[in-house]
Design a protein around this motif. Structure first.
Motif, PDB file in Angstrom:
ATOM      1  N   ILE A   1       0.844  -1.200   0.000  1.00 43.44           N
ATOM      2  CA  ILE A   1       0.000   0.000   0.000  1.00 43.44           C
ATOM      3  C   ILE A   1       0.879   1.251   0.000  1.00 43.44           C
ATOM      4  O   ILE A   1       0.630   2.209  -0.741  1.00 43.44           O
ATOM      5  CB  ILE A   1      -0.959  -0.007   1.209  1.00 43.44           C
ATOM      6  CG1 ILE A   1      -2.066  -1.048   1.005  1.00 43.44           C
ATOM      7  CG2 ILE A   1      -1.576   1.374   1.430  1.00 43.44           C
ATOM      8  CD1 ILE A   1      -3.006  -1.202   2.180  1.00 43.44           C
ATOM      9  N   ALA A   2       1.935   1.253   0.820  1.00 43.06           N
ATOM     10  CA  ALA A   2       2.855   2.392   0.854  1.00 43.06           C
ATOM     11  C   ALA A   2       3.537   2.576  -0.498  1.00 43.06           C
ATOM     12  O   ALA A   2       3.723   3.702  -0.970  1.00 43.06           O
ATOM     13  CB  ALA A   2       3.896   2.195   1.953  1.00 43.06           C
TER      14      ALA A   2
ATOM     15  N   LEU B   1       3.351   8.131   5.954  1.00 45.40           N
ATOM     16  CA  LEU B   1       2.029   7.784   5.431  1.00 45.40           C
ATOM     17  C   LEU B   1       1.296   6.853   6.389  1.00 45.40           C
ATOM     18  O   LEU B   1       0.101   7.025   6.658  1.00 45.40           O
ATOM     19  CB  LEU B   1       2.188   7.116   4.066  1.00 45.40           C
ATOM     20  CG  LEU B   1       0.916   6.707   3.346  1.00 45.40           C
ATOM     21  CD1 LEU B   1       0.299   7.919   2.655  1.00 45.40           C
ATOM     22  CD2 LEU B   1       1.202   5.628   2.299  1.00 45.40           C
ATOM     23  N   LEU B   2       2.017   5.846   6.906  1.00 44.92           N
ATOM     24  CA  LEU B   2       1.417   4.799   7.733  1.00 44.92           C
ATOM     25  C   LEU B   2       2.280   4.528   8.961  1.00 44.92           C
ATOM     26  O   LEU B   2       3.505   4.650   8.911  1.00 44.92           O
ATOM     27  CB  LEU B   2       1.284   3.501   6.926  1.00 44.92           C
ATOM     28  CG  LEU B   2       0.350   3.504   5.715  1.00 44.92           C
ATOM     29  CD1 LEU B   2       0.709   2.372   4.775  1.00 44.92           C
ATOM     30  CD2 LEU B   2      -1.094   3.394   6.153  1.00 44.92           C
TER      31      LEU B   2
ATOM     32  N   PRO C   1      -4.371  18.076   7.513  1.00 43.48           N
ATOM     33  CA  PRO C   1      -4.900  17.793   6.163  1.00 43.48           C
ATOM     34  C   PRO C   1      -4.098  16.718   5.435  1.00 43.48           C
ATOM     35  O   PRO C   1      -4.638  16.039   4.556  1.00 43.48           O
ATOM     36  CB  PRO C   1      -4.780  19.149   5.458  1.00 43.48           C
ATOM     37  CG  PRO C   1      -4.845  20.152   6.559  1.00 43.48           C
ATOM     38  CD  PRO C   1      -4.152  19.512   7.730  1.00 43.48           C
ATOM     39  N   ARG C   2      -2.824  16.561   5.808  1.00 41.97           N
ATOM     40  CA  ARG C   2      -2.036  15.491   5.191  1.00 41.97           C
ATOM     41  C   ARG C   2      -2.656  14.130   5.487  1.00 41.97           C
ATOM     42  O   ARG C   2      -2.528  13.192   4.691  1.00 41.97           O
ATOM     43  CB  ARG C   2      -0.601  15.565   5.713  1.00 41.97           C
ATOM     44  CG  ARG C   2       0.381  14.724   4.904  1.00 41.97           C
ATOM     45  CD  ARG C   2       1.797  14.820   5.456  1.00 41.97           C
ATOM     46  NE  ARG C   2       2.439  16.054   5.048  1.00 41.97           N
ATOM     47  CZ  ARG C   2       2.861  16.991   5.873  1.00 41.97           C
ATOM     48  NH1 ARG C   2       2.697  16.841   7.172  1.00 41.97           N
ATOM     49  NH2 ARG C   2       3.445  18.084   5.433  1.00 41.97           N
ATOM     50  N   ALA C   3      -3.344  14.013   6.617  1.00 44.44           N
ATOM     51  CA  ALA C   3      -3.996  12.753   6.975  1.00 44.44           C
ATOM     52  C   ALA C   3      -5.133  12.423   6.009  1.00 44.44           C
ATOM     53  O   ALA C   3      -5.330  11.258   5.654  1.00 44.44           O
ATOM     54  CB  ALA C   3      -4.528  12.827   8.405  1.00 44.44           C
ATOM     55  N   SER C   4      -5.881  13.444   5.583  1.00 43.64           N
ATOM     56  CA  SER C   4      -6.981  13.211   4.631  1.00 43.64           C
ATOM     57  C   SER C   4      -6.443  12.668   3.317  1.00 43.64           C
ATOM     58  O   SER C   4      -6.997  11.723   2.744  1.00 43.64           O
ATOM     59  CB  SER C   4      -7.745  14.510   4.367  1.00 43.64           C
ATOM     60  OG  SER C   4      -8.234  15.056   5.563  1.00 43.64           O
TER      61      SER C   4
ATOM     62  N   ASN D   1      -3.976   2.720  10.851  1.00 44.08           N
ATOM     63  CA  ASN D   1      -2.562   2.855  10.502  1.00 44.08           C
ATOM     64  C   ASN D   1      -2.231   4.218   9.891  1.00 44.08           C
ATOM     65  O   ASN D   1      -1.081   4.659   9.957  1.00 44.08           O
ATOM     66  CB  ASN D   1      -2.160   1.748   9.518  1.00 44.08           C
ATOM     67  CG  ASN D   1      -2.188   0.379  10.175  1.00 44.08           C
ATOM     68  OD1 ASN D   1      -1.914   0.243  11.363  1.00 44.08           O
ATOM     69  ND2 ASN D   1      -2.541  -0.641   9.416  1.00 44.08           N
ATOM     70  N   VAL D   2      -3.221   4.883   9.321  1.00 49.41           N
ATOM     71  CA  VAL D   2      -3.005   6.214   8.760  1.00 49.41           C
ATOM     72  C   VAL D   2      -3.083   7.292   9.832  1.00 49.41           C
ATOM     73  O   VAL D   2      -2.347   8.286   9.787  1.00 49.41           O
ATOM     74  CB  VAL D   2      -4.039   6.508   7.641  1.00 49.41           C
ATOM     75  CG1 VAL D   2      -3.975   7.972   7.209  1.00 49.41           C
ATOM     76  CG2 VAL D   2      -3.792   5.617   6.434  1.00 49.41           C
TER      77      VAL D   2
END
Length: 318
Positions: A29-30, A165-166, A252-255, A285-286
């Motif tokens: 996924i990453a 990212l995770l 917002p980076r999380a969205s 994980n996010v």
């Protein structure tokens, strides 16, 4: 065809790393979401082995960096070396110029070294003196943290954690899995390691990344995703208990990370659309490393995972 190749790679990773399907899935996924992975867990859980196996399964090079208190930023980025024969300085590239980087025990290095790595992760470039050097187009970092030994460590600040990212949290395998690990290591000692049939080309990876971004996502699912994020920032709108637990919500980076990871998961499962289950499956994980809990939550033993469990229960899925 591309999905089939990634599934082959996933099967290969699972054959090499027994009992850690979440780790192998989120490595892919990453890779698809063009992000970096922070893995926390006790020693010996095949973190290094997993990245090594991934490096064998794709066209790219791998480098492992052991973070220590005496590490310097130049040990990662490289430095200008004086050449007496020419009377000039020549840049000697450091290990960050590889495609896959394992930053082992990242919290053992001081802040300057962590910043050098995290700047490379965010900007995909390195500045040494007056010159800036681009990193390879395929550049993925997997950093590890050991939760057992905390003496002599430099915990990552929240703003730097947000660059990942995770964030995965691994635990020891059960008895059945442990036995399969013994059998795998014994067979490898006798027969040697299995080889990946056909390594994925970097062009195939870039094409797969574009394919994930073209997946269909209903407006209602986008709204659901945003509401999960907003619940961390305005928890009082959902429950007083949640408001007492959260000091600061996610950025917002999380969205962006939540959307990209949900898309990558849907694509790996062979779908051309994203479901609410994809969003919920990657939410922990996010988001877990981006939440800042209150002192009351820490005093009561409330974890980020418990807070996210509550948010997923309170925010209605479409």
């Amino acid at each position: 065809m591309a999905v089939h190749a990634f599934r082959q790679l996933r099967d290969f990773l699972n054959s090499q790393v027994i009992g850690q399907p979440e780790l192998t899935e989120h490595l892919l996924i990453a890779l698809l979401a063009d992000g970096h992975l922070l893995v926390e867990g006790p020693p010996g859980l095949a973190k290094t082995r997993a990245v090594n196996a991934l490096a064998k399964g794709i066209e790219g090079d791998f480098h492992r960096i052991q973070f220590t208190p005496d590490l310097l930023p130049a040990d990662l980025t490289g430095t200008d070396i004086y050449r007496p024969e020419t009377g000039e300085f020549k840049f000697q590239r450091g290990p960050l110029f590889h495609n896959l980087i394992l930053a082992d025990e990242i919290n053992r290095a001081p802040a300057k070294v962590q910043s050098a790595l995290l700047e490379a992760m965010a900007e995909r470039q390195i500045t040494v003196g007056k010159r800036t050097y681009k990193l390879p187009p395929l550049f993925t970092v997997m950093a590890t943290q050991n939760p057992i030994e905390q003496e002599g460590t430099y915990p990552l600040p929240e703003a730097q954690l947000d660059r990942f990212l995770l964030h995965l949290v691994l635990d020891y395998p059960d008895a059945e899995t442990e036995q399969r690990i013994l059998q795998l290591t014994r067979n490898e000692s006798i027969q040697g390691e299995h080889s990946m049939p056909q390594p994925l080309s970097q062009n195939a990876i870039f094409a797969a990344r574009k394919a994930t971004l073209s997946l269909h996502m209903e407006t209602s699912i986008e709204t659901y995703l945003v509401q999960l994020v907003m619940a961390t920032r305005r928890p009082a709108a959902y429950s007083d208990e949640l408001a007492n637990w959260i000091e600061y919500g996610v950025s917002p980076r999380a969205s962006i990370a939540l959307e990209r990871c949900a898309r990558a998961r849907a694509w790996l499962l062979g779908r051309d659309f994203v479901t609410p289950d994809d969003v919920a499956a990657v939410a922990h994980n996010v988001l877990r490393h981006r939440l800042i809990l209150s002192y009351q939550a820490e005093a009561d033993g409330v974890t980020a995972d418990k807070v996210l469990d509550t948010i997923l229960q309170l925010v209605p899925a479409p």
